[in-house]
Structures are given as C-alpha cells and as structure tokens.
Design a protein around this motif. Structure first.
Motif, PDB file in Angstrom:
ATOM      1  N   SER A 192      22.944  33.190  -6.842  1.00 45.78           N
ATOM      2  CA  SER A 192      23.836  32.690  -5.815  1.00 45.78           C
ATOM      3  C   SER A 192      23.047  31.985  -4.735  1.00 45.78           C
ATOM      4  N   THR A 193      23.686  31.085  -4.055  1.00 44.43           N
ATOM      5  CA  THR A 193      23.081  30.400  -2.926  1.00 44.43           C
ATOM      6  C   THR A 193      24.013  30.506  -1.731  1.00 44.43           C
ATOM      7  N   THR A 194      23.472  30.168  -0.586  1.00 44.08           N
ATOM      8  CA  THR A 194      24.289  30.255   0.614  1.00 44.08           C
ATOM      9  C   THR A 194      25.344  29.164   0.620  1.00 44.08           C
ATOM     10  N   ASP A 195      26.421  29.376   1.406  1.00 44.68           N
ATOM     11  CA  ASP A 195      27.421  28.336   1.597  1.00 44.68           C
ATOM     12  C   ASP A 195      26.783  27.126   2.271  1.00 44.68           C
ATOM     13  N   GLY A 196      25.796  27.379   3.077  1.00 43.64           N
ATOM     14  CA  GLY A 196      25.039  26.330   3.733  1.00 43.64           C
ATOM     15  C   GLY A 196      23.761  26.923   4.267  1.00 43.64           C
ATOM     16  N   PRO A 197      22.657  26.204   4.187  1.00 51.45           N
ATOM     17  CA  PRO A 197      21.393  26.755   4.665  1.00 51.45           C
ATOM     18  C   PRO A 197      21.402  26.938   6.172  1.00 51.45           C
ATOM     19  N   VAL A 198      20.642  27.931   6.641  1.00 50.90           N
ATOM     20  CA  VAL A 198      20.535  28.149   8.082  1.00 50.90           C
ATOM     21  C   VAL A 198      19.594  27.129   8.712  1.00 50.90           C
ATOM     22  N   ALA A 199      18.745  26.507   7.891  1.00 52.10           N
ATOM     23  CA  ALA A 199      17.837  25.469   8.369  1.00 52.10           C
ATOM     24  C   ALA A 199      17.353  24.656   7.190  1.00 52.10           C
ATOM     25  N   ARG A 200      16.890  23.443   7.488  1.00 53.74           N
ATOM     26  CA  ARG A 200      16.327  22.574   6.458  1.00 53.74           C
ATOM     27  C   ARG A 200      14.893  22.230   6.856  1.00 53.74           C
ATOM     28  N   VAL A 201      13.970  22.402   5.905  1.00 58.86           N
ATOM     29  CA  VAL A 201      12.548  22.170   6.175  1.00 58.86           C
ATOM     30  C   VAL A 201      12.001  21.109   5.231  1.00 58.86           C
ATOM     31  N   ALA A 202      11.233  20.184   5.783  1.00 54.82           N
ATOM     32  CA  ALA A 202      10.460  19.240   4.983  1.00 54.82           C
ATOM     33  C   ALA A 202       9.066  19.813   4.822  1.00 54.82           C
ATOM     34  N   ALA A 203       8.677  20.134   3.593  1.00 53.22           N
ATOM     35  CA  ALA A 203       7.383  20.763   3.326  1.00 53.22           C
ATOM     36  C   ALA A 203       6.483  19.787   2.580  1.00 53.22           C
ATOM     37  N   LEU A 204       5.369  19.409   3.184  1.00 46.10           N
ATOM     38  CA  LEU A 204       4.420  18.533   2.507  1.00 46.10           C
ATOM     39  C   LEU A 204       3.546  19.363   1.577  1.00 46.10           C
ATOM     40  N   ASP A 205       3.558  18.991   0.315  1.00 42.09           N
ATOM     41  CA  ASP A 205       2.802  19.688  -0.714  1.00 42.09           C
ATOM     42  C   ASP A 205       1.367  19.152  -0.732  1.00 42.09           C
ATOM     43  N   LEU A 206       0.471  19.867  -0.089  1.00 40.22           N
ATOM     44  CA  LEU A 206      -0.952  19.528  -0.110  1.00 40.22           C
ATOM     45  C   LEU A 206      -1.687  20.362  -1.150  1.00 40.22           C
ATOM     46  N   GLY A 207      -0.914  21.180  -1.876  1.00 41.15           N
ATOM     47  CA  GLY A 207      -1.453  22.129  -2.841  1.00 41.15           C
ATOM     48  C   GLY A 207      -0.664  23.427  -2.721  1.00 41.15           C
ATOM     49  N   ILE A 208       0.648  23.281  -2.555  1.00 40.99           N
ATOM     50  CA  ILE A 208       1.518  24.402  -2.189  1.00 40.99           C
ATOM     51  C   ILE A 208       1.580  25.451  -3.295  1.00 40.99           C
ATOM     52  N   LYS A 209       1.674  26.719  -2.897  1.00 42.15           N
ATOM     53  CA  LYS A 209       1.890  27.820  -3.826  1.00 42.15           C
ATOM     54  C   LYS A 209       3.388  28.075  -3.941  1.00 42.15           C
ATOM     55  N   GLY A 210       3.836  28.469  -5.117  1.00 38.96           N
ATOM     56  CA  GLY A 210       5.255  28.648  -5.357  1.00 38.96           C
ATOM     57  C   GLY A 210       5.904  29.690  -4.460  1.00 38.96           C
ATOM     58  N   MET A 211       5.134  30.685  -4.023  1.00 36.81           N
ATOM     59  CA  MET A 211       5.712  31.738  -3.199  1.00 36.81           C
ATOM     60  C   MET A 211       6.123  31.230  -1.821  1.00 36.81           C
ATOM     61  N   THR A 212       5.508  30.147  -1.346  1.00 38.07           N
ATOM     62  CA  THR A 212       5.804  29.661   0.005  1.00 38.07           C
ATOM     63  C   THR A 212       7.250  29.187   0.146  1.00 38.07           C
ATOM     64  N   PRO A 213       7.733  28.234  -0.648  1.00 39.70           N
ATOM     65  CA  PRO A 213       9.147  27.868  -0.524  1.00 39.70           C
ATOM     66  C   PRO A 213      10.076  29.013  -0.881  1.00 39.70           C
ATOM     67  N   ALA A 214       9.623  29.926  -1.741  1.00 45.24           N
ATOM     68  CA  ALA A 214      10.468  31.075  -2.084  1.00 45.24           C
ATOM     69  C   ALA A 214      10.706  31.962  -0.876  1.00 45.24           C
ATOM     70  N   VAL A 235       9.704  11.976   5.911  1.00 43.31           N
ATOM     71  CA  VAL A 235      10.018  13.270   6.517  1.00 43.31           C
ATOM     72  C   VAL A 235      11.339  13.202   7.272  1.00 43.31           C
ATOM     73  N   LEU A 236      11.526  12.167   8.081  1.00 46.95           N
ATOM     74  CA  LEU A 236      12.743  12.043   8.875  1.00 46.95           C
ATOM     75  C   LEU A 236      13.980  11.846   8.004  1.00 46.95           C
ATOM     76  N   ALA A 237      13.791  11.258   6.817  1.00 44.36           N
ATOM     77  CA  ALA A 237      14.921  11.039   5.917  1.00 44.36           C
ATOM     78  C   ALA A 237      15.547  12.354   5.459  1.00 44.36           C
ATOM     79  N   VAL A 238      14.784  13.422   5.481  1.00 46.54           N
ATOM     80  CA  VAL A 238      15.286  14.744   5.103  1.00 46.54           C
ATOM     81  C   VAL A 238      16.169  15.324   6.209  1.00 46.54           C
ATOM     82  N   GLU A 239      16.046  14.775   7.414  1.00 43.89           N
ATOM     83  CA  GLU A 239      16.718  15.313   8.601  1.00 43.89           C
ATOM     84  C   GLU A 239      16.364  16.787   8.788  1.00 43.89           C
ATOM     85  N   PRO A 240      15.069  17.076   8.891  1.00 46.86           N
ATOM     86  CA  PRO A 240      14.639  18.479   8.915  1.00 46.86           C
ATOM     87  C   PRO A 240      14.794  19.136  10.276  1.00 46.86           C
ATOM     88  N   ASP A 241      15.007  20.441  10.248  1.00 48.28           N
ATOM     89  CA  ASP A 241      14.952  21.245  11.470  1.00 48.28           C
ATOM     90  C   ASP A 241      13.516  21.628  11.783  1.00 48.28           C
TER      91      ASP A 241
END
Length: 395
Positions: A192-214, A235-241
């Motif tokens: 299941s997912t939320t009806d809507g996220p509480v926030a939106r984040v733009a994450a730059l993958d410089l070598g990201i580990k899977g646990m971080t977005p999780a 980044v701005l195109a994502v309209e991130p919080d």
C-alpha cells in the motif's frame, strides 16, 4: 599475490574470481554486514581488506544488496567460511564474488596488512592469480590512477530518474522491497502507499544505497532519484520540499557543486550524507582533504554537538571537510558550523546551516544514517530532515 604500491607483498589463496585487479587498498572494521559493504557504490575502485578474521559465514541472500551489483574492485579476507550457515543464505560469498568477476585473496595476515595501511596510509594495490613476479605486478600498480582527483560519481549513478513512492503510515519497507536496483524498478512489499506523500524529495544519486530512499519512503516521503549530473533546473522540475545528496565514491574536489549552490540560494532544505556532506562543505566555501586511511566500518563513535548525544555510526569515507570546529563561519547562504565530530580523531562529521534568526536551513553528516546492516543510532536524522521540510512548508 597482493602487492601494495610501496612494494609490500602478501601471498595467499585465490578467493572469488581469478584474474587481476587494481584499486585503492582500504580496510573495514565491520564484523558483519559484508554484503552491504560489497554492494555499496561508495567502494567503487577500492580493494577492501576485512579486519574481522572470519568472513562469509552467513553467505549471500537476495534481500540485503544495497545496489544492483558488487562495486569493490577486490576483496581481502583472512579466513573465509568453508560452508555458509544462515536460513536466509542462497549461495556462498565465494560463489557471488566469482559470479560477479570480483578478484579476491584469502589466507593472508590481514592484521599485518591493516597495520601497514594505518601506518603508511591507504595506497594503490594489485591482486593477481596469474602474475608470479612481484616486481611486474608492482609496475602495473604504479600505473593506476590515484583516488585523489578522481571523479567517480558519474560511473555509479543511475542513468535515468526514477521514483520511490511513499509508504503508508504503519507499513515498513526494506531496501529490497522499496527499490531493488538503481535502474528504477520499485516495489512496495507492504502492498500500500499513502493517499499522498507528506513531502517530496529530489535525491541526487552520487552512489546511493537502496536503504536511503526506503527510510525516507517509510516516513511518507516520495523520493525522486536523479542522476548525479542533474542540474538545478532538473531539481526544481520535481517541485521538491527538500533536496538530498547521497554517499558516493571519488574525490569531492573533482565534483561540481553548482547544483547544490543553486539549492542553497533558493533556501530549499538540504540533507547530505557522506559524499553529500563533503559537497555541502565545498558549496559553503570549505575545503576538503584526504584522510590518511579513512573511516570504514560500523563502529565509529560520533558526537552530535547540537544535542550532546554520542552515537555509534557506520562510515565509509577517505576524504573529510576542512571546517573550523571552534567557531561558526558566515557564508553567502547563512551561518555554517560543525554539528558532529568523530570522537576518535576530531574529524568533522557533520555541518549545519542556519539563518540570521538561528533557524536550521540545511544540514549534513559524514556517516551513513541508513546504516544497513546497522547500527541504527543515527536514524533520527531522517526525522530531522522531515521536520525541517514541514517547518518550511508551514512558514
């Protein structure tokens, strides 16, 4: 045979794939979590020496990888397990290294090798199952590029942006369930997912580990993972919080910080870890430098100077930020100060940026708060980031 760039030579047994490999020799003090270490993109172009003598006893499973592949250039262990024994194991570590073409060596005195690296510093190294002449292998080791000056985030980043959706409150995810690889496939094992996220984040993958977005997703955050080359317009195109910069390999001095400076100019909340902390430091005007042998392992003591709390943390870094610990620094974006320090050697382990009223605007840490396979002392930093984003939305 293993040959360091200063000529020190060790002879042992082949472990993993046969052939020849080169990289920077570093040591990791973790006694567990070797699967997460191997699949951490921050270890790209490094030959990892395990200080724990017995490695491989829990085998390899399909749930714990932090990315789509093993990234270490080579692997050095003293006493590999003959037979793995764990209910989650589906194959041996030796087989996994062989299948992914990772050349390793076993049966050597890893204590002596670690002491050598501590005394003389991390250095280039070669491992070969084919070469019998140490001088010939040494010559090839010296031809390898050093870690200083190397831009490596572009070699490990995702090629296409992807989204890790927020997970509903009360549900939990693991890194295999929320993002199985860096190519962008996502699954929510909770269903299941939320009806809507509480926030939106733009994450730059410089070598990201899977646990971080999780870990962000399980807090109700929708994570848009972008390539390391993302511009401020991307980044701005994502309209991130908020904006997140991940861990990653290479020399921070070789990386571009213009996108991050664009984030800071616009006052968007920022959170960075490891390589992201170093780029935050550079964006604020601080320098970086290479540590003698770095911090790698899951037992590094760090003090959060904002709370006085001491936490045991997971590290993998060979560079550090050169910022004054005893005073704040005025920057074009606000007042910057050191928020965390390593209790072993006083290395800067975190930065924070505050406005004229003293309110927190952005922060970073040098270690890994997602810390798979542990410890979990620093998980509160994800909550701090969420609070920062919510406060900005409410202001």
């Amino acid at each position: 045979m293993l040959v360091l760039e200063d000529g020190r030579t060790f002879h042992g047994d082949s472990y993993g794939a046969t052939g020849e490999t080169f990289g920077e020799a570093v040591f990791s003090t973790g006694m567990t979590g070797y699967q997460e270490t191997l699949t951490d993109p921050s270890y790209h172009r490094q030959v990892v020496v395990m200080t724990a003598p017995h490695v491989g006893n829990t085998g390899i499973n399909d749930e714990d990888p932090e990315s789509r592949r093993i990234w270490v250039s080579g692997y050095v262990v003293r006493d590999p397990a003959r037979v793995p024994s764990n209910w989650r194991s589906v194959r041996s570590l030796d087989d996994e290294l062989r299948d992914q073409g990772v050349v390793g060596i076993s049966g050597i005195d890893t204590r002596a090798l670690t002491r050598h690296l501590r005394e003389r510093g991390a250095m280039r190294v070669g491992i070969s199952t084919e070469e019998t002449d140490p001088a010939a292998l040494l010559a090839r080791v010296k031809e390898q590029p050093p870690m200083q000056g190397s831009e490596l985030a572009g070699e490990v980043t995702t090629h296409e942006a992807y989204v890790v959706p927020a997970v509903s409150t009360g549900s939990t995810t693991d890194k295999a369930g929320s993002t199985t690889d860096k190519a962008g496939s996502t699954t929510d094992k909770a269903g299941s997912t939320t009806d809507g996220p509480v926030a939106r984040v733009a994450a730059l993958d410089l070598g990201i580990k899977g646990m971080t977005p999780a870990m962000l997703a399980e807090r109700g955050v929708e994570v848009h993972v972008l390539p390391s080359t993302a511009t401020i317009e991307d980044v701005l195109a994502v309209e991130p919080d908020g904006v997140f910069f991940s861990n990653g390999p290479g020399d921070p001095e070789a990386a571009d910080v213009s996108t991050l400076q664009g984030v800071l100019e616009r006052g968007i909340p920022f959170f960075g870890i490891c390589f992201g902390n170093q780029l935050f430091g550079r964006a604020l005007g601080f320098g970086t430098y290479k540590l003698k042998y770095g911090h790698r392992g899951i037992n590094q003591p760090v003090m959060d100077r904002t709370t006085g709390k001491v936490e045991v943390t997971a590290h993998n870094h060979g560079f550090a930020v050169d910022a004054p610990v005893d005073r704040a620094t005025e920057t074009p974006y606000g007042t910057a100060s050191v928020s965390h320090v390593c209790l072993n050697d006083d290395v800067v382990e975190g930065l924070e940026l505050r406005d004229a009223d003293g309110a927190l605007k952005s922060f970073s840490v040098q270690y890994h708060p997602e810390a798979a396979a542990g410890p979990h002392d620093a998980a509160y930093l994800f909550d701090r980031f969420l609070t920062l984003m919510n406060d900005r939305k409410g202001s």
